[in-house]
Write an enzyme that holds these catalytic residues in place. Structure first.
Site, short mmCIF file in Angstrom:
data_model
loop_
_atom_site.label_atom_id
_atom_site.label_comp_id
_atom_site.label_asym_id
_atom_site.label_seq_id
_atom_site.Cartn_x
_atom_site.Cartn_y
_atom_site.Cartn_z
N THR A 25 -13.69 -7.88 10.13
CA THR A 25 -13.82 -9.31 9.83
C THR A 25 -12.64 -10.11 10.34
OG1 THR A 25 -15.10 -8.75 7.86
CG2 THR A 25 -14.22 -10.98 7.98
N THR A 50 -12.11 -3.97 6.46
CA THR A 50 -11.58 -3.57 5.16
C THR A 50 -12.36 -2.43 4.50
OG1 THR A 50 -12.88 -5.28 4.02
CG2 THR A 50 -10.64 -5.86 4.72
N ASP A 51 -13.63 -2.27 4.82
CA ASP A 51 -14.45 -1.30 4.08
C ASP A 51 -13.94 0.13 4.20
OD1 ASP A 51 -16.05 -3.30 3.16
OD2 ASP A 51 -17.79 -2.82 4.39
#
Length: 445
Positions: free
Chosen positions: A103, A179-180
């Site tokens: 992102t 981030t995941d």
């Protein structure tokens, strides 16, 4: 700088000497729209992309525009020129920014509203001239993937790029990452890169860089600050510390977890204190924990992973035949269990585990609780599992234990040597001492 625009839109901008980054005003009917001209990634060649004062980005069709006025030129041209010079010569940089996607390097696709990994790190730097106030940077796009598509072979490529960056003379490395699965990659790099010459800082954002509530800018500025000023040679994760924009926290890469699906302060140290906080406005790093690994003379690279490992989240009613199939009919070499409480599964599986360990399969136990450590000597089932050859893994997070096992399996074949490495504290993945302040408390007063 109009190279992102094509056909008629390009001609209009060229004739008016308007470039990306300039403040412009567009009149369309009774509407006047003022904002900064952004690069266009739209497939529609008749669209201008404008960032408004409120932070939102909008697309404006060139149809029926009665006037376009240049208000002010982009004030960061001189800094941009310096950035280009730095990018052409990595040796001049202090901090290397490696983009892997996610992102933080995403743009909104205005035709569909979907977020896609299309923005390069260099383009982020273009819109963050403040970075040059911290350090000279060099940007590299290693790949552009969403973090759910990350694989062990990509961990190897990232580790190799980090090693190369230090060999080129950079004193710190920033890795832009989704981030995941950021915590998985942080763990993989921590085991793959030793004797680090400087900090390796993973950074991401929960909201894309063209949203008014985006954490991209602050997180990236904080990450570069950490890479520039940190006294440690460790792999860390640098993310928002609260729901506002006050400061960021620096977490040890093997003791951090994403604890919320969407909040900007989603990342939290588990069974450990954050190493530092970053006051991003002041460009200041404040150390919170002095028990860090110091910088070394030369970074060593040992990035090998064997993905014949499995992470099992135990639950009541887990089908015994399913578990037996995993242990006997696959190529599995190691199993990490996220067990209940102090490290338990049903006693129904004890003999399955005993046979598996006798066959040379490593089985390690972590806790679903995340906070705290396993202790399999307290209850009968735990002692039975120990007797069956299950290895307790202290306070290691399940995901960290999985990545560590992949790394260990690539280096050892003998089960006892695998066990020895898995219970050894290699890079701070085991905290031998827990204090009361390591557990978060929620107040409802």
């Amino acid at each position: 700088m109009q190279e992102n625009y094509k056909a008629k839109a390009y001609d209009i901008l060229k004739n008016l000497n308007i470039e990306e980054g300039d403040l412009i005003e567009i009149k369309k009917g009774d509407l006047r729209i003022r904002g900064v001209l952004l690069p266009s990634y739209s497939k529609d060649e008749r669209i201008f992309v404008i960032k408004l004062d409120n932070g939102y980005n909008i697309g404006i069709s060139i149809d029926n525009i009665s006037e376009i006025k240049l208000i002010t030129k982009n004030s960061s041209k001189a800094q941009e020129s310096e950035r280009k010079e730095v990018s052409r010569n990595g040796a001049k940089s202090e901090i290397k920014i490696i983009s892997t996607g996610g992102t933080i390097v995403s743009k909104v696709e205005y035709e569909t509203g979907a977020v896609r990994p299309a923005l390069t790190t260099e383009e982020i730097v273009q819109f963050l001239p403040e970075i040059n106030e911290i350090a000279k940077v060099d940007a590299e796009v290693l790949f552009s993937i969403l973090s759910e598509n990350m694989k062990p072979e990509y961990w190897v490529k990232i580790a190799e790029s980090v090693k190369k960056a230090f060999d080129e003379g950079n004193t710190g490395v920033v890795i832009a990452h989704g981030t995941d699965t950021m915590a998985y990659t942080a763990s993989a790099l921590a085991f793959s890169l030793r004797s680090l010459q400087g900090p390796v800082v993973l950074v991401g954002s929960q909201r894309s860089s063209d949203r008014p509530s985006s954490d991209s800018a602050i997180n990236l500025l904080s990450a570069v600050t950490t890479a520039k000023y940190a006294p440690f040679g460790e792999v860390v994760v640098n993310m928002h510390a609260d729901s506002s924009d006050t400061y960021a926290l620096v977490h040890r890469g093997v003791k951090v977890r994403k604890m919320h699906s969407s909040r900007r302060d989603a990342f939290q140290s588990v069974n450990d204190k954050p190493l530092a906080k970053v006051l991003w406005k002041e460009r200041k790093l404040v150390m919170l924990d002095k028990s860090y690994m110091s910088k070394k003379g030369e970074t060593t690279l040992d990035a090998k992973f064997d993905n014949r490992a499995f992470l099992l989240y135990y639950y009541p009613g887990l089908d015994r035949d399913f578990l037996e199939h995993i242990l006997t009919n696959t190529k599995i070499r190691g199993l990490i269990i996220a067990g209940t409480g102090l490290g338990h599964t049903s006693s129904d599986y004890v003999e399955l585990f005993r046979k598996a360990t006798k066959d040379g399969i490593f089985i390690g136990m972590t806790t679903q609780c995340l906070f705290g450590r396993v202790n399999m000597n307290v209850y009968t089932t735990g002692r039975q599992l120990l007797d069956a050859g299950v290895t307790p893994l202290e306070d290691m997070l399940p995901e960290v234990a999985l990545v560590k096992l992949m790394w260990v399996l690539a280096h050892e074949q003998d089960l006892e040597k695998i066990r020895s490495l898995m219970i050894s504290n290699l890079v701070g993945e085991i905290n031998p001492r827990h204090t009361l302040d390591l557990f978060p408390r929620w107040s409802y007063e």
